[in-house]
Design an enzyme around this catalytic site. Structure first.
Site, PDB file in Angstrom:
ATOM      1  N   HIS A 178       0.868  -1.184   0.000  1.00  0.00           N
ATOM      2  CA  HIS A 178       0.000   0.000   0.000  1.00  0.00           C
ATOM      3  C   HIS A 178       0.901   1.228   0.000  1.00  0.00           C
ATOM      4  O   HIS A 178       1.950   1.220   0.654  1.00  0.00           O
ATOM      5  CB  HIS A 178      -0.843   0.063   1.286  1.00  0.00           C
ATOM      6  CG  HIS A 178      -2.125  -0.717   1.248  1.00  0.00           C
ATOM      7  ND1 HIS A 178      -2.612  -1.386   2.351  1.00  0.00           N
ATOM      8  CD2 HIS A 178      -3.038  -0.914   0.268  1.00  0.00           C
ATOM      9  CE1 HIS A 178      -3.761  -1.964   2.039  1.00  0.00           C
ATOM     10  NE2 HIS A 178      -4.042  -1.694   0.783  1.00  0.00           N
ATOM     11  N   CYS A 181      -2.231   3.100   9.053  1.00  0.00           N
ATOM     12  CA  CYS A 181      -3.255   2.159   8.587  1.00  0.00           C
ATOM     13  C   CYS A 181      -4.440   2.081   9.555  1.00  0.00           C
ATOM     14  O   CYS A 181      -5.559   1.780   9.158  1.00  0.00           O
ATOM     15  CB  CYS A 181      -2.684   0.746   8.481  1.00  0.00           C
ATOM     16  SG  CYS A 181      -1.290   0.590   7.400  1.00  0.00           S
ATOM     17  N   SER A 223      31.770 -15.302 -31.754  1.00  0.00           N
ATOM     18  CA  SER A 223      32.257 -13.936 -31.734  1.00  0.00           C
ATOM     19  C   SER A 223      31.123 -13.061 -31.261  1.00  0.00           C
ATOM     20  O   SER A 223      30.231 -12.723 -32.024  1.00  0.00           O
ATOM     21  CB  SER A 223      32.705 -13.496 -33.117  1.00  0.00           C
ATOM     22  OG  SER A 223      32.896 -12.094 -33.086  1.00  0.00           O
TER      23      SER A 223
HETATM   24  N1  ARG Z   1      -3.966  -6.967   6.557  1.00  0.00           N
HETATM   25  C1  ARG Z   1      -4.333  -5.749   5.959  1.00  0.00           C
HETATM   26  C2  ARG Z   1      -4.287  -5.895   4.444  1.00  0.00           C
HETATM   27  O1  ARG Z   1      -3.413  -6.540   3.940  1.00  0.00           O
HETATM   28  C3  ARG Z   1      -3.456  -4.626   6.378  1.00  0.00           C
HETATM   29  C4  ARG Z   1      -3.884  -3.283   5.839  1.00  0.00           C
HETATM   30  C5  ARG Z   1      -2.963  -2.209   6.203  1.00  0.00           C
HETATM   31  N2  ARG Z   1      -3.523  -0.964   5.833  1.00  0.00           N
HETATM   32  C6  ARG Z   1      -2.848   0.003   5.204  1.00  0.00           C
HETATM   33  N3  ARG Z   1      -3.450   1.116   4.982  1.00  0.00           N
HETATM   34  N4  ARG Z   1      -1.672  -0.163   4.744  1.00  0.00           N
HETATM   35  O2  ARG Z   1      -5.116  -5.414   3.735  1.00  0.00           O
END
Ligand code: ARG
Length: 703
Positions: free
Chosen positions: A168, A264, A635
């Protein structure tokens, strides 16, 4: 609480690692402690509440990743683009987030089904509100970006993620207040890094190390001068302090097991609108069409792979699968790229595969005049070995002089417009050159399964051959050589000095004597070693019969050069009876033209060696004209040179003991090139034996 900034969080009541949808989850199923997770989440919640307002959405049984509210959607002003999760494991979260947004007065925009986009996890606003950074490559589809631009009326800058640990955008990228940017460059492709560097001034970029990145240091919540994260190195803390940020660390190790951390676990739901800013997307799309034995020849896979590998994405709009084995298929594929530049790169590679750009079918090629002799316009289309046609004034014109690494020049002649491949150095001010990738198509033969299996060069199609296959290749090459000779055709040999060292000289000489070779291309060395062997019995001072170095033998090759120099040319030395046999002798005696291209390491050189390289390239090109087959014998240098000048359709056999050379040269499509990894002396001796069998059946069976 000090500001009116709001965040959305979701308590970890049902949090767990239940499945694997990113590399962090691997090996962690049910390995996280609920109690510790609750405690860590609670701490983050408390910290955040000191600096902002925190809203909560009700956690739901069965949706363990719902704690990661960053993935609920993307908010700007009153507008939300709701997430469409890539994995079914998370799709069930969508309606709960949708309800929350609706109940809180947002306008919810829904993306088409099957167009994944994972919200603020993959889309981050510049903190000055100037534009939106949007990630693609793992979870979100590039084609979602134009929707973001349209609905949120903002410029979208697409960034391609290439390291699956940073799947992400918010795992490796975090815009901060005052135009600063915290990011991990290793997570992005070169094009995206360039885009970042263009938009963010060097003093504003805080590039972090991999060690900080894997501690989720980019997964940071920024409220004014506060940055909240799992963990940061002292160096990073100091760097951030220098530019006025205070780091608050709060351990989130239980959530790292699911691939998430501070950012997240939160979603900023107040993102002020800047009314001066308007939509702008650089994402481009085009529809291309391909036809042929798309599956049998593997063309469709190659096309789709190259789109993704080059930074684009695709949608197959139509695929008409040929029903019978011999019927062809046709596909229409929508290609998207983050910019015009990447689109051109993708389309030019697709043209090589024989694809045509659909609307382009009705469009002429773009021309630009040459304004400096020997220099093409910047955006010129680089030619390939494949037969090419360009559309000019509504007419498809065949390109002449097809070769790779040239420009396509259009010249006005008495008989109308002529399109031809020209090397940069040959471009003249009166030429126009094709730029961009419109109105260009290549004609590719895509073989059906049957054709592939019956083509002469077919059994070699897998490229590099192993032991048994050396014999098969030899049989096939002998057959071809005989056919071409008997039909009065043309075979060109490029050969390196190894041919002589490995004892192949006498065999190559025999091939020339018997009329199987119509031109020989090489460098100074093969000629020198060949003549040294014939005058003194050594090759670079090694006795060819006994295989041992001769005392003082290292001087032999210079003596050979000196002798030829005395006579003025190889031909004159042959005439004078100084050279009585060997490769060069046979060339001269049988009127087989040769060209020896010089190089920096040449001793002497021989009077025949062409030390003007441009001249040498031209001589080579002349000798290759009309060839049906090129035998490339150990070559790398001269063979690659020849490969570049030779259009598709000429059979090429590349023999080298080094697999890397063979792979490089035989990578021109299966029907016409074949590589053999073997000792070239051995190859030639097998080839001679096989030719004898073919031409002299009695000798072979009586013996
Ligand atoms: N287990 C979740 C997924 O893979 C984690 C999400 C993490 N969120 C983020 N915004 N990076 O979707």
């Amino acid at each position: 609480m000090t500001s009116s900034i709001r965040f959305l969080m979701c308590a970890p009541d049902h949090y767990d690692v239940d499945y694997v949808i990113n590399p962090w989850m691997e090996g962690n199923i049910h390995k996280s402690s609920r109690d510790r997770a609750v405690e860590q989440w609670q701490k983050l919640y408390e910290v955040l509440k000191k600096h902002a307002i925190v809203d909560l959405v009700t956690p739901q049984i069965g949706w363990p990743d719902m704690v990661f509210t960053a993935n609920a959607g993307l908010v700007l002003g009153e507008n939300v683009v709701l997430s469409r999760f890539l994995h079914k494991e998370r799709q069930g979260e969508e309606p709960f987030f949708q309800t929350w947004f609706e109940e809180n007065g947002y306008t919810v925009n829904l993306l088409p089904k099957d167009l994944p986009f994972e919200g603020a996890g993959d889309a981050l606003l510049d903190r000055e509100g100037r534009w939106l950074w949007a990630g693609y490559g793992f979870r979100s589809e590039l084609d979602s970006h134009p929707y973001l631009a349209k609905w949120l009326d903002i410029e979208v800058l697409s960034l391609r993620l290439i390291d699956e640990r940073f799947y992400h955008l918010d795992t490796c990228f975090c815009p901060l207040a005052n135009g600063y940017l915290l990011y991990y460059p290793g997570a992005f492709d070169a094009y995206s890094n360039r885009l970042i560097e263009m938009r963010v001034a060097p003093e504003k970029r805080i590039a972090i190390t991999e060690a900080d990145a894997v501690n989720f240091a980019c997964n940071t919540v920024n409220v004014e001068s506060i940055v909240i994260m799992n963990k940061a190195s002292n160096a990073l803390k100091a760097r951030l302090a220098d530019v006025g940020f205070r780091v608050i660390e709060t351990p989130l190790t239980e959530f790292l097991k699911a691939g998430g951390a501070a950012k997240c676990l939160t979603l900023r739901v107040t993102e002020p609108l800047d009314t001066d800013i308007h939509a702008n997307v650089s994402v481009e799309s085009r529809v291309i069409r391909m036809e042929g034995h798309l599956l049998d020849s593997g063309l469709i896979n190659r096309a789709l792979d190259l789109i993704v590998d080059t930074g684009g994405s695709f949608q197959v709009m139509n695929f008409n699968l040929g029903e019978q084995r011999q019927s062809t298929s046709a596909a229409e594929v929508r290609v998207s790229a983050p910019s015009h530049e990447v689109m051109e790169e993708i389309i030019s590679q697709l043209i090589d595969l024989g694809a045509v750009d659909l609307p382009q079918n009705e469009r002429d090629a773009k021309l630009q005049p040459v304004i400096q002799a020997g220099v093409a316009p910047d955006d010129f289309y680089v030619s390939t070995i494949y037969p090419t046609e360009v559309r000019i004034n509504g007419q498809w014109v065949k390109v002449e002089n097809q070769r790779m690494d040239g420009a396509i020049a259009i010249t006005k002649t008495a008989n109308g417009l002529v399109a031809s491949c020209k090397l940069l150095r040959d471009l003249e001010v009166s030429d126009s050159v094709i730029v961009d990738v419109l109105g260009i198509r290549t004609v590719r033969k895509t073989e059906s399964r049957e054709q592939r299996n019956s083509q002469e060069f077919s059994f070699m199609s897998a490229g590099v051959s192993s032991e048994r296959r050396v014999e098969l290749v030899v049989e096939q090459v002998a057959w071809e050589l005989r056919k071409i000779r008997d039909a009065g055709g043309k075979v060109v040999v490029t050969a390196g000095p190894v041919v002589i060292h490995t004892g192949g000289g006498e065999h190559l000489a025999q091939l020339i004597r018997e009329g199987y070779v119509q031109a020989l291309l090489g460098g100074n060395a093969i000629a020198v070693h060949d003549m040294e062997q014939n005058m003194m019995g050594t090759s670079l001072g090694v006795d060819m019969k006994r295989g041992v170095a001769v005392r003082g033998g290292h001087r032999h090759h210079l003596k050979a050069i000196n002798t030829i120099r005395r006579y003025g040319s190889i031909a004159k030395a042959v005439e004078a009876g100084v050279i009585k046999g060997g490769v060069m002798y046979e060339c001269v005696s049988n009127n087989v033209p040769f060209s020896l291209a010089g190089s920096i390491r040449d001793d002497g050189p021989l009077p025949d060696t062409q030390m003007n390289l441009i001249q040498a390239q031209e001589e080579y090109a002349k000798l290759i004209e009309g060839a049906e087959m090129v035998l490339m014998l150990s070559s790398m240098l001269h063979s690659i040179g020849v490969g570049n000048m030779t259009p598709a359709g000429v059979k090429m056999v590349c023999v080298d003991i080094n697999p890397a050379v063979v792979t490089k040269l035989s990578d021109r499509g299966s029907v016409e090139s074949v590589g053999v990894v073997t000792d070239v002396g051995l190859f030639l001796s097998l080839l001679i034996q096989q030719l004898e069998k073919l031409t002299n059946p009695y000798v072979a069976s009586v013996g």
